[in-house]
Scaffold this motif. Structure first.
Motif, mmCIF file in Angstrom:
data_model
loop_
_atom_site.group_PDB
_atom_site.id
_atom_site.type_symbol
_atom_site.label_atom_id
_atom_site.label_comp_id
_atom_site.label_asym_id
_atom_site.label_seq_id
_atom_site.Cartn_x
_atom_site.Cartn_y
_atom_site.Cartn_z
ATOM 1 N N GLY A 14 16.653 21.018 -6.503
ATOM 2 C CA GLY A 14 15.583 20.996 -7.491
ATOM 3 C C GLY A 14 15.142 19.530 -7.884
ATOM 4 N N ALA A 15 16.048 18.272 -7.421
ATOM 5 C CA ALA A 15 15.799 17.331 -7.694
ATOM 6 C C ALA A 15 15.163 16.410 -6.562
ATOM 7 C CB ALA A 15 17.140 16.492 -7.855
ATOM 8 N N SER A 16 14.387 16.904 -5.686
ATOM 9 C CA SER A 16 13.696 16.453 -4.668
ATOM 10 C C SER A 16 12.378 15.596 -5.235
ATOM 11 C CB SER A 16 13.091 17.231 -3.430
ATOM 12 O OG SER A 16 12.352 18.384 -3.869
ATOM 13 N N ALA A 17 11.826 14.481 -4.747
ATOM 14 C CA ALA A 17 10.689 14.014 -5.454
ATOM 15 C C ALA A 17 9.877 13.601 -4.285
ATOM 16 C CB ALA A 17 11.079 13.043 -6.367
ATOM 17 N N THR A 18 8.463 12.971 -4.578
ATOM 18 C CA THR A 18 7.775 12.531 -3.605
ATOM 19 C C THR A 18 8.198 10.822 -3.707
ATOM 20 O OG1 THR A 18 5.814 13.921 -4.283
ATOM 21 C CG2 THR A 18 5.463 12.175 -3.076
ATOM 22 N N ILE A 19 8.592 10.420 -2.715
ATOM 23 C CA ILE A 19 8.963 8.930 -2.645
ATOM 24 C C ILE A 19 8.450 8.394 -1.476
ATOM 25 C CG2 ILE A 19 11.222 9.448 -3.727
ATOM 26 C CD1 ILE A 19 12.668 9.416 -1.259
ATOM 27 N N ALA A 20 8.377 6.952 -1.301
ATOM 28 C CA ALA A 20 7.740 6.229 -0.369
ATOM 29 C C ALA A 20 8.304 6.415 0.988
ATOM 30 C CB ALA A 20 7.849 4.622 -0.787
ATOM 31 N N PHE A 21 9.562 7.175 1.238
ATOM 32 C CA PHE A 21 9.789 7.661 2.434
ATOM 33 C C PHE A 21 8.955 8.480 2.952
ATOM 34 C CE2 PHE A 21 12.893 4.577 1.372
ATOM 35 C CZ PHE A 21 14.023 5.141 1.060
ATOM 36 N N ALA A 29 0.888 -1.169 0.005
ATOM 37 C CA ALA A 29 -0.096 -0.003 0.127
ATOM 38 C C ALA A 29 0.901 1.358 -0.076
ATOM 39 C CB ALA A 29 -0.895 -0.064 1.353
ATOM 40 N N ARG A 30 2.132 1.256 0.849
ATOM 41 C CA ARG A 30 2.807 2.239 0.938
ATOM 42 C C ARG A 30 3.276 2.579 -0.476
ATOM 43 N NH1 ARG A 30 5.041 1.153 5.086
ATOM 44 N NH2 ARG A 30 7.037 0.068 4.425
ATOM 45 N N GLN A 31 3.899 1.505 -1.228
ATOM 46 C CA GLN A 31 4.674 1.707 -2.555
ATOM 47 C C GLN A 31 3.752 2.318 -3.531
ATOM 48 O OE1 GLN A 31 7.798 1.440 -3.101
ATOM 49 N NE2 GLN A 31 7.960 0.959 -0.983
ATOM 50 N N MET A 32 2.574 1.659 -3.708
ATOM 51 C CA MET A 32 1.456 2.054 -4.563
ATOM 52 C C MET A 32 0.601 3.283 -4.281
ATOM 53 S SD MET A 32 1.470 0.072 -7.129
ATOM 54 C CE MET A 32 3.219 0.569 -7.141
ATOM 55 N N THR A 33 0.857 3.697 -3.110
ATOM 56 C CA THR A 33 0.169 5.140 -2.717
ATOM 57 C C THR A 33 1.198 6.042 -3.556
ATOM 58 O OG1 THR A 33 -0.619 4.311 -0.847
ATOM 59 C CG2 THR A 33 -0.377 6.625 -1.109
ATOM 60 N N VAL A 34 2.351 5.934 -3.460
ATOM 61 C CA VAL A 34 3.344 6.949 -4.088
ATOM 62 C C VAL A 34 3.836 6.685 -5.211
ATOM 63 C CG1 VAL A 34 5.478 8.311 -3.706
ATOM 64 C CG2 VAL A 34 4.270 7.364 -1.775
ATOM 65 N N TYR A 35 3.912 5.329 -5.697
ATOM 66 C CA TYR A 35 4.569 5.042 -7.057
ATOM 67 C C TYR A 35 3.444 4.422 -7.891
ATOM 68 C CZ TYR A 35 8.582 5.249 -4.453
ATOM 69 O OH TYR A 35 9.938 5.733 -3.711
ATOM 70 N N SER A 36 2.215 4.872 -7.700
ATOM 71 C CA SER A 36 0.993 4.355 -8.461
ATOM 72 C C SER A 36 1.336 4.924 -9.780
ATOM 73 C CB SER A 36 -0.286 4.701 -7.817
ATOM 74 O OG SER A 36 -1.368 4.791 -8.843
ATOM 75 N N VAL A 51 12.849 -3.465 -7.756
ATOM 76 C CA VAL A 51 11.517 -3.039 -8.340
ATOM 77 C C VAL A 51 11.076 -1.753 -7.912
ATOM 78 C CG1 VAL A 51 8.955 -3.304 -8.456
ATOM 79 C CG2 VAL A 51 10.742 -5.203 -8.893
ATOM 80 N N GLN A 52 11.448 -1.627 -6.307
ATOM 81 C CA GLN A 52 11.227 -0.064 -5.573
ATOM 82 C C GLN A 52 12.063 0.799 -6.370
ATOM 83 O OE1 GLN A 52 11.869 -1.422 -1.708
ATOM 84 N NE2 GLN A 52 9.882 -2.025 -1.294
ATOM 85 N N GLY A 53 13.337 0.463 -6.470
ATOM 86 C CA GLY A 53 14.443 1.520 -7.036
ATOM 87 C C GLY A 53 13.760 2.111 -8.578
ATOM 88 N N ALA A 54 13.279 0.887 -9.146
ATOM 89 C CA ALA A 54 12.888 1.366 -10.550
ATOM 90 C C ALA A 54 11.756 2.472 -10.578
ATOM 91 C CB ALA A 54 12.420 0.179 -11.578
ATOM 92 N N LYS A 80 11.002 4.347 -7.934
ATOM 93 C CA LYS A 80 11.548 5.696 -7.358
ATOM 94 C C LYS A 80 12.314 6.265 -8.540
ATOM 95 C CE LYS A 80 15.156 7.308 -4.254
ATOM 96 N NZ LYS A 80 16.132 7.285 -3.056
ATOM 97 N N GLY A 81 13.175 5.810 -9.367
ATOM 98 C CA GLY A 81 13.801 6.319 -10.410
ATOM 99 C C GLY A 81 12.842 7.062 -11.310
ATOM 100 N N THR A 82 11.941 6.117 -11.898
ATOM 101 C CA THR A 82 10.654 6.962 -12.543
ATOM 102 C C THR A 82 10.175 8.115 -11.954
ATOM 103 O OG1 THR A 82 10.414 4.606 -13.526
ATOM 104 C CG2 THR A 82 8.671 6.125 -13.795
ATOM 105 N N ARG A 83 9.806 8.017 -10.762
ATOM 106 C CA ARG A 83 8.895 9.088 -9.996
ATOM 107 C C ARG A 83 10.188 10.326 -9.976
ATOM 108 N NH1 ARG A 83 3.969 10.097 -8.477
ATOM 109 N NH2 ARG A 83 4.142 12.044 -7.237
ATOM 110 N N GLN A 84 11.187 10.103 -9.881
ATOM 111 C CA GLN A 84 12.215 11.133 -9.736
ATOM 112 C C GLN A 84 12.284 11.861 -11.240
ATOM 113 O OE1 GLN A 84 15.368 8.909 -7.874
ATOM 114 N NE2 GLN A 84 15.487 10.356 -6.344
ATOM 115 N N PHE A 85 12.420 10.948 -12.180
ATOM 116 C CA PHE A 85 12.691 11.470 -13.664
ATOM 117 C C PHE A 85 11.370 12.170 -14.007
ATOM 118 C CE2 PHE A 85 11.660 10.710 -18.179
ATOM 119 C CZ PHE A 85 12.755 10.985 -18.698
ATOM 120 N N VAL A 86 10.245 11.834 -13.776
ATOM 121 C CA VAL A 86 8.957 12.641 -14.238
ATOM 122 C C VAL A 86 9.073 13.981 -13.451
ATOM 123 C CG1 VAL A 86 6.357 12.698 -13.564
ATOM 124 C CG2 VAL A 86 7.556 10.758 -14.627
ATOM 125 N N GLU A 87 9.438 13.942 -12.205
ATOM 126 C CA GLU A 87 9.542 15.506 -11.436
ATOM 127 C C GLU A 87 10.651 16.368 -11.877
ATOM 128 O OE1 GLU A 87 8.549 15.033 -7.241
ATOM 129 O OE2 GLU A 87 6.782 13.593 -7.611
#
Length: 230
Positions: A99-106, A32-39, A131-134, A136-143
């Motif tokens: 400027g590289a901060s992102a919304t992550i599961a932490f 739930a924590r992963q998919m809340t952020v990385y959905s 998988v979590q790293g992928a 996270k990286g996608t999330r950081q890339f988008v933002e």
């Protein structure tokens, strides 16, 4: 024990379920924590909202949408190299300037390893960690891409490298800066990223609506990019 202190203690560390029940509970909690952020839906929302917001510009200042669009191809390359390649001096600068901060599961559940000690960890990542790293990286890339494009445009336009950090920070919403205090409640904690998004987006729209010279852009954004603005 005073009631307020008891309430704080009861939510600080919740009941531990016994045996197999605890395993299932923790797996569900982690998912739930992963998919809340990385959905994928949540990440798509950011992809649709951050770029139009960067193109609108900051309150009270002229928009530089065409320059940002021209900088997008280079921004994509620099962020990709910084996150997944051999490194990028521009991405290093973006990270240094905040400027590289992102919304992550932490932001929702806390880091599994304290960040001060994570650099000493030498074990191999598990398949789940990869998988979590992928994610996270996608999330950081988008933002990071719209922020990078805004910073590159500001440097090209002004010739001042000090404008890179300022332009990148104000171009989109400051995700990862912290959730409202009420989401510390376990029931509300899962919605922390959404509360951040709605609060930050509402504040930005209201700021631009009351700033002379920004209203027309906000109304144009509401009409032409309703999904992104929401």
């Amino acid at each position: 024990v005073p009631q307020k202190i008891a309430n704080k203690l009861s939510t600080f560390r919740t009941r531990q379920a016994p045996g197999g029940e605890n395993v299932v509970y923790r797996m569900g909690q982690a998912w739930a924590r992963q998919m809340t952020v990385y959905s994928p839906r949540n990440t798509t929302l950011n992809a649709l909202s951050d770029t139009p917001l960067a193109l609108l510009g900051e309150p009270g200042q002229p928009s530089h949408a065409l320059g940002i669009l021209r900088a997008f191809p280079q921004a994509i390359r620099e962020v990709q190299k910084g996150l997944f390649g051999k490194g990028s001096p521009y991405y290093d600068l973006l990270r240094k300037e905040g400027g590289a901060s992102a919304t992550i599961a932490f932001d929702v559940g806390g880091a599994p390893v304290p960040r001060d000690f994570s650099r000493f960890y030498t074990g191999k990542p598990s398949p789940l960690a990869r998988v979590q790293g992928a994610f996270k990286g996608t999330r950081q890339f988008v933002e990071a891409v719209p922020r990078m494009a805004s910073g590159l445009e500001a440097v090209e336009r002004t010739g001042d490298i000090t404008q890179f950090g300022r332009a990148s920070r104000v171009s989109t919403l400051p995700y990862g800066a912290g959730a409202p205090a009420n989401v510390r409640n376990p029931v509300m904690r899962a919605m922390a990223p959404f509360w951040q998004f709605m609060g930050l987006a509402t504040d930005r729209v209201f700021s631009m609506m009351v700033t002379p010279g920004s209203r027309a852009r906000v109304l144009a954004g509401l009409m032409s990019v309703p999904t992104g603005t929401m």
